[in-house]
Design a protein around this motif. Structure first.
Motif, short mmCIF file in Angstrom:
data_model
loop_
_atom_site.label_atom_id
_atom_site.label_comp_id
_atom_site.label_asym_id
_atom_site.label_seq_id
_atom_site.Cartn_x
_atom_site.Cartn_y
_atom_site.Cartn_z
N UNK A 219 0.84 -1.20 0.00
CA UNK A 219 0.00 0.00 0.00
C UNK A 219 0.87 1.25 0.00
N UNK A 220 0.25 2.35 -0.45
CA UNK A 220 0.97 3.61 -0.44
C UNK A 220 0.07 4.74 0.00
N UNK A 221 0.71 5.83 0.39
CA UNK A 221 -0.05 7.04 0.77
C UNK A 221 -0.15 7.92 -0.46
N UNK A 222 -1.40 8.22 -0.83
CA UNK A 222 -1.64 9.11 -1.96
C UNK A 222 -2.07 10.46 -1.41
N UNK A 223 -1.31 11.49 -1.71
CA UNK A 223 -1.60 12.83 -1.21
C UNK A 223 -2.40 13.60 -2.24
N UNK A 224 -3.57 14.08 -1.85
CA UNK A 224 -4.41 14.90 -2.73
C UNK A 224 -4.75 16.17 -1.96
N UNK A 225 -4.20 17.28 -2.43
CA UNK A 225 -4.33 18.54 -1.69
C UNK A 225 -3.86 18.33 -0.25
N UNK A 226 -4.75 18.62 0.71
CA UNK A 226 -4.35 18.44 2.11
C UNK A 226 -4.68 17.05 2.63
N UNK A 227 -5.26 16.23 1.76
CA UNK A 227 -5.74 14.93 2.20
C UNK A 227 -4.76 13.82 1.86
N UNK A 228 -4.80 12.77 2.62
CA UNK A 228 -4.00 11.59 2.31
C UNK A 228 -4.91 10.37 2.37
N UNK A 229 -4.75 9.49 1.39
CA UNK A 229 -5.52 8.25 1.37
C UNK A 229 -4.56 7.08 1.26
N UNK A 230 -4.91 5.96 1.88
CA UNK A 230 -4.13 4.74 1.70
C UNK A 230 -4.71 4.01 0.48
N UNK A 231 -3.87 3.74 -0.51
CA UNK A 231 -4.34 3.07 -1.72
C UNK A 231 -3.48 1.83 -2.00
N UNK A 232 -4.07 0.88 -2.71
CA UNK A 232 -3.33 -0.31 -3.13
C UNK A 232 -2.27 0.11 -4.15
N UNK A 233 -1.05 -0.38 -3.98
CA UNK A 233 0.04 0.02 -4.89
C UNK A 233 0.73 -1.23 -5.44
N UNK A 234 1.90 -1.05 -6.02
CA UNK A 234 2.73 -2.16 -6.49
C UNK A 234 2.00 -2.95 -7.59
N UNK A 235 1.78 -4.22 -7.38
CA UNK A 235 1.24 -5.09 -8.43
C UNK A 235 0.47 -6.24 -7.80
N UNK A 236 -0.40 -6.85 -8.58
CA UNK A 236 -0.95 -8.17 -8.18
C UNK A 236 -0.72 -9.08 -9.38
N UNK A 237 0.19 -10.03 -9.23
CA UNK A 237 0.58 -10.91 -10.33
C UNK A 237 0.94 -12.28 -9.75
N UNK A 238 1.14 -13.28 -10.60
CA UNK A 238 1.56 -14.60 -10.08
C UNK A 238 2.95 -14.57 -9.43
N UNK A 239 3.68 -13.45 -9.53
CA UNK A 239 4.93 -13.32 -8.77
C UNK A 239 4.66 -13.25 -7.27
N UNK A 240 3.54 -12.63 -6.91
CA UNK A 240 3.25 -12.39 -5.49
C UNK A 240 1.99 -13.07 -5.00
N UNK A 241 1.52 -14.08 -5.78
CA UNK A 241 0.32 -14.84 -5.39
C UNK A 241 0.65 -16.33 -5.50
N UNK A 242 -0.04 -17.14 -4.76
CA UNK A 242 -0.04 -18.58 -5.07
C UNK A 242 -1.40 -18.91 -5.67
N UNK A 243 -1.38 -19.49 -6.85
CA UNK A 243 -2.60 -19.85 -7.57
C UNK A 243 -2.49 -21.32 -7.97
N UNK A 244 -3.46 -22.13 -7.55
CA UNK A 244 -3.44 -23.56 -7.89
C UNK A 244 -4.65 -23.88 -8.74
N UNK A 245 -4.44 -24.76 -9.71
CA UNK A 245 -5.56 -25.21 -10.53
C UNK A 245 -6.56 -25.95 -9.62
#
Ligand code: TMP
Length: 293
Positions: A219-245
């Protein structure tokens, strides 16, 4: 040089100063000329990770996320090149981030730019990796003596401190707050978003015959004007997931590389195919307008 942002069909961007680019600590500098120059145009490199490079984006507050073919495991002890992995991961992450955004999950993703790159909003990465587990596999098996494949009593969320030097140690909320890596409301956001993402992705992958065993989020902090939001960042791929048939329990993720099972690119390709997003189908996106008949 300023680039006309309307070319990128961005939604209105927050007024974020370029100065925050300096918060990416490592490998800041100019790209050097190398044989990969055709896929890595010369521009300011902000950060280079194991599988991705971040470049300065076309406007302040944006970055270009470039997916490499490099694969690493066991904290960089094992390294390899999986030809085509970067292209597949770019597509898979684009698809999943877009589906998640439709489901109301805020993300850093803006749009895919080409076969290996996507435009993302610049965020301040929270140095905590969030792992969600549905089925026992990998490090949790070793830690608690569980059999790989056993269904966990409920989905378990774990935190790891994002530090290559320390090998990403497992941490608790206490460590996160005591060392100031994230504030309590940010941890609440990461936890609730991660569980929502898990529910959504479990169903999405089940629909294409894949079991979502576990995955890692950043996750990352996204700054918009005076506000900050926590948003999903980076990636979602089979590099960082386990997926089984679902039928065969065949591994369709980076465990094929970690365990020398072979067929890594083929497995990622199959994940993309099942999601309906093979790079072949997307070639038209980079060639130009398509005539609608
Ligand atoms: P683990 O079982 O090795 O702890 O991994 C859990 C999940 O997190 C697995 O899907 C792979 C992913 N992961 C990463 O994406 N990066 C990492 O550095 C590690 C250790 C795991």
């Amino acid at each position: 040089m300023r680039i006309d942002i309307t070319r990128f069909r961005l939604s209105p961007l927050p007024a974020v100063g370029i100065s925050r680019l300096a918060r990416y600590p490592k490998n800041v500098g100019r790209c050097t000329a190398d044989p990969k120059a055709t896929t890595m145009p010369r521009r300011r490199k902000i950060y280079e990770g194991k599988a991705k490079v971040l470049f300065e984006g076309p406007e302040p507050g944006t970055l270009v996320q470039h997916f490499k073919d490099d694969a690493t495991a066991f904290n960089n002890e094992k390294h390899g090149i999986i030809t085509g992995k970067g292209v597949l991961n770019n597509r898979i992450s684009e698809y999943l981030m877009m589906r998640l955004a439709e489901a109301g999950v805020p993300t850093h993703f803006v749009r895919r730019l080409n076969m290996r790159e996507q435009l993302v909003r610049e965020v301040e990465i929270i140095p905590v990796e969030v792992v969600v587990r549905n089925i026992a596999a990998g490090s949790i098996c070793k830690r608690f003596g569980l059999e790989e494949g056993s269904v966990l009593p409920r989905s378990i969320v774990e935190y790891y401190y994002k530090s290559d030097d320390l090998g990403d140690p497992l941490i608790s909320e206490e460590h996160i707050t005591a060392f100031g890596w994230a504030a309590p409301p940010e941890i609440d956001d990461m936890l609730s978003l991660s569980l929502r993402i898990n529910d959504f992705l479990l169903g999405l992958f089940l629909g294409v015959g894949l079991r979502l065993v576990d995955f890692k989020l950043e996750y990352g902090r996204l700054y918009e004007d005076d506000q900050m939001r926590v948003v999903l960042a980076d990636e979602i791929t089979p590099d960082g997931c386990r997926l089984w048939d679902i039928e065969t329990n065949e591994k369709m993720d980076k465990d094929r590389f970690r365990r020398d099972l072979g067929g890594v690119a083929e497995a990622y390709q199959e994940v993309a195919r099942r999601l309906g997003i093979t790079p072949e189908a997307s070639q038209q996106d980079v060639k130009g307008p398509v005539l609608i008949q």
